[in-house]
Write a protein that holds these residues in place. Structure first.
Motif, short mmCIF file in Angstrom:
data_model
loop_
_atom_site.label_atom_id
_atom_site.label_comp_id
_atom_site.label_asym_id
_atom_site.label_seq_id
_atom_site.Cartn_x
_atom_site.Cartn_y
_atom_site.Cartn_z
N GLU A 134 0.87 -1.10 0.04
CA GLU A 134 -0.06 0.01 0.04
C GLU A 134 0.78 1.34 0.06
OE1 GLU A 134 -2.73 -0.35 3.32
OE2 GLU A 134 -3.68 -1.86 2.67
N GLU A 135 2.06 1.17 0.74
CA GLU A 135 2.77 2.49 0.78
C GLU A 135 3.51 2.63 -0.54
OE1 GLU A 135 5.53 1.74 4.10
OE2 GLU A 135 4.06 2.19 5.38
N ALA A 136 3.85 1.65 -1.20
CA ALA A 136 4.49 1.65 -2.34
C ALA A 136 3.67 2.20 -3.31
CB ALA A 136 5.10 0.27 -2.88
N LEU A 137 2.37 1.87 -3.32
CA LEU A 137 1.45 2.32 -4.39
C LEU A 137 1.20 3.79 -4.22
CD1 LEU A 137 -0.62 1.68 -6.40
CD2 LEU A 137 -2.42 1.15 -4.95
N SER A 138 0.92 4.24 -2.90
CA SER A 138 0.63 5.75 -2.49
C SER A 138 2.11 6.47 -2.94
CB SER A 138 0.47 5.60 -0.93
OG SER A 138 1.70 5.54 -0.20
N ASP A 139 3.09 5.97 -2.78
CA ASP A 139 4.32 6.51 -3.00
C ASP A 139 4.34 6.73 -4.46
OD1 ASP A 139 5.33 6.65 -0.44
OD2 ASP A 139 6.73 5.28 -0.64
N LYS A 140 3.99 5.78 -5.26
CA LYS A 140 4.10 6.05 -6.88
C LYS A 140 2.83 6.99 -7.24
CE LYS A 140 5.32 1.11 -8.15
NZ LYS A 140 4.84 -0.11 -8.75
N GLU A 141 1.70 7.12 -6.56
CA GLU A 141 0.52 7.90 -6.79
C GLU A 141 1.38 9.53 -6.53
OE1 GLU A 141 -2.44 6.92 -4.56
OE2 GLU A 141 -3.09 5.16 -5.90
N ILE A 142 1.91 9.60 -5.34
CA ILE A 142 2.59 10.74 -5.15
C ILE A 142 3.55 11.19 -6.18
CG2 ILE A 142 3.92 12.10 -3.40
CD1 ILE A 142 2.69 10.44 -1.30
N GLU A 143 4.42 10.48 -6.36
CA GLU A 143 5.45 10.70 -7.32
C GLU A 143 4.73 11.11 -8.82
OE1 GLU A 143 9.00 8.34 -9.78
OE2 GLU A 143 8.32 7.72 -7.68
N GLU A 144 3.58 10.43 -9.10
CA GLU A 144 3.14 10.62 -10.45
C GLU A 144 2.39 12.12 -10.17
OE1 GLU A 144 -0.74 8.99 -12.24
OE2 GLU A 144 0.74 7.32 -11.82
N PHE A 145 1.72 12.58 -9.15
CA PHE A 145 1.30 13.60 -9.07
C PHE A 145 2.46 14.94 -9.18
CE2 PHE A 145 -2.27 11.85 -6.97
CZ PHE A 145 -3.37 11.94 -8.09
N LEU A 146 3.64 14.66 -8.36
CA LEU A 146 4.58 15.56 -8.53
C LEU A 146 5.30 15.64 -9.73
CD1 LEU A 146 6.66 14.47 -5.40
CD2 LEU A 146 5.40 16.53 -5.70
N LEU A 147 5.39 14.71 -10.61
CA LEU A 147 5.82 14.87 -11.89
C LEU A 147 4.97 15.61 -12.73
CD1 LEU A 147 7.27 11.11 -12.65
CD2 LEU A 147 8.53 13.20 -12.60
N GLU A 148 3.67 15.55 -12.67
CA GLU A 148 2.63 16.13 -13.31
C GLU A 148 2.79 17.69 -13.05
OE1 GLU A 148 -1.29 14.78 -12.76
OE2 GLU A 148 -1.01 12.65 -13.66
N ASP A 149 2.98 18.02 -11.57
CA ASP A 149 3.16 19.30 -11.26
C ASP A 149 4.36 19.95 -11.78
OD1 ASP A 149 0.87 19.37 -9.94
OD2 ASP A 149 1.56 18.81 -7.83
N GLU A 150 5.40 19.05 -11.84
CA GLU A 150 6.68 19.67 -12.29
C GLU A 150 6.58 19.76 -13.85
OE1 GLU A 150 11.09 17.70 -13.08
OE2 GLU A 150 10.02 17.03 -11.45
N ASN A 151 5.96 18.89 -14.61
CA ASN A 151 5.78 19.24 -16.02
C ASN A 151 4.95 20.52 -16.35
OD1 ASN A 151 7.11 16.94 -16.71
ND2 ASN A 151 5.50 15.68 -16.75
#
Length: 162
Positions: A134-151
């Motif tokens: 669950e933590e790995a999944l939530s980390d992936k989701e957070i990373e995905e949002f950060l990449l979207e914000d960075e882009n």
């Protein structure tokens, strides 16, 4: 008392009949019959471990396969990803019930404790694995949002300079 004597008499008759049947069966056997019997028993003794192993493979395959939509109640193909709620571990208490203390049986107490401890450890490991997933999944989701914000930020900055 008469029922007890009738029971023992009937048991004696059955025992005598079994003995007579076995004697007559082995008296009728010829040399080829004995050889056939020895071959059959020997083949069973030699092949049984392999047959058990083959059955274990089929059972493992059945347990590993995914559930179909119409097999929700299948015990053989249950989803084993989470044991939570499926396994009940009794409390590890040293106090005995009154009935057990009257019997005086303490056999297997250590084995039961070891079994409970093993099941608890398995449940804890399963819960830990589920939590990590669950933590790995939530980390992936957070990373995905950060990449979207960075882009978005990069596009905004580069778009503002143009």
């Amino acid at each position: 008392m008469t029922s007890l004597t009738a029971f023992t008499d009937q048991f004696d008759i059955y025992a005598k009949n079994v003995g007579d049947q076995l004697k007559s069966t082995f008296k009728r056997l010829t040399a080829p019959d004995y050889i056939r019997l020895i071959v059959i028993v020997g083949a069973y003794a030699l092949l049984r471990p392999y047959l058990v192993q083959l059955g274990g493979r089929f059972q493992a395959k059945d347990h590993e396969r995914e559930l179909d939509a119409n097999e929700i109640s299948s015990v053989a193909a249950t989803d084993s990803k989470s044991l939570k709620g499926k396994v009940h571990v009794p409390e590890d208490t040293d106090s005995e019930s009154e009935e057990e203390s009257k019997k005086g049986t303490d056999w297997g107490k250590k084995a039961r404790r070891r079994q409970r401890k093993m099941v608890r450890d398995l449940l804890a490991a399963d819960e830990k694995r589920m939590k990590e997933d669950e933590e790995a999944l939530s980390d992936k989701e957070i990373e995905e949002f950060l990449l979207e914000d960075e882009n978005w930020l990069v596009e905004t900055i580069t778009g503002a300079k143009s």
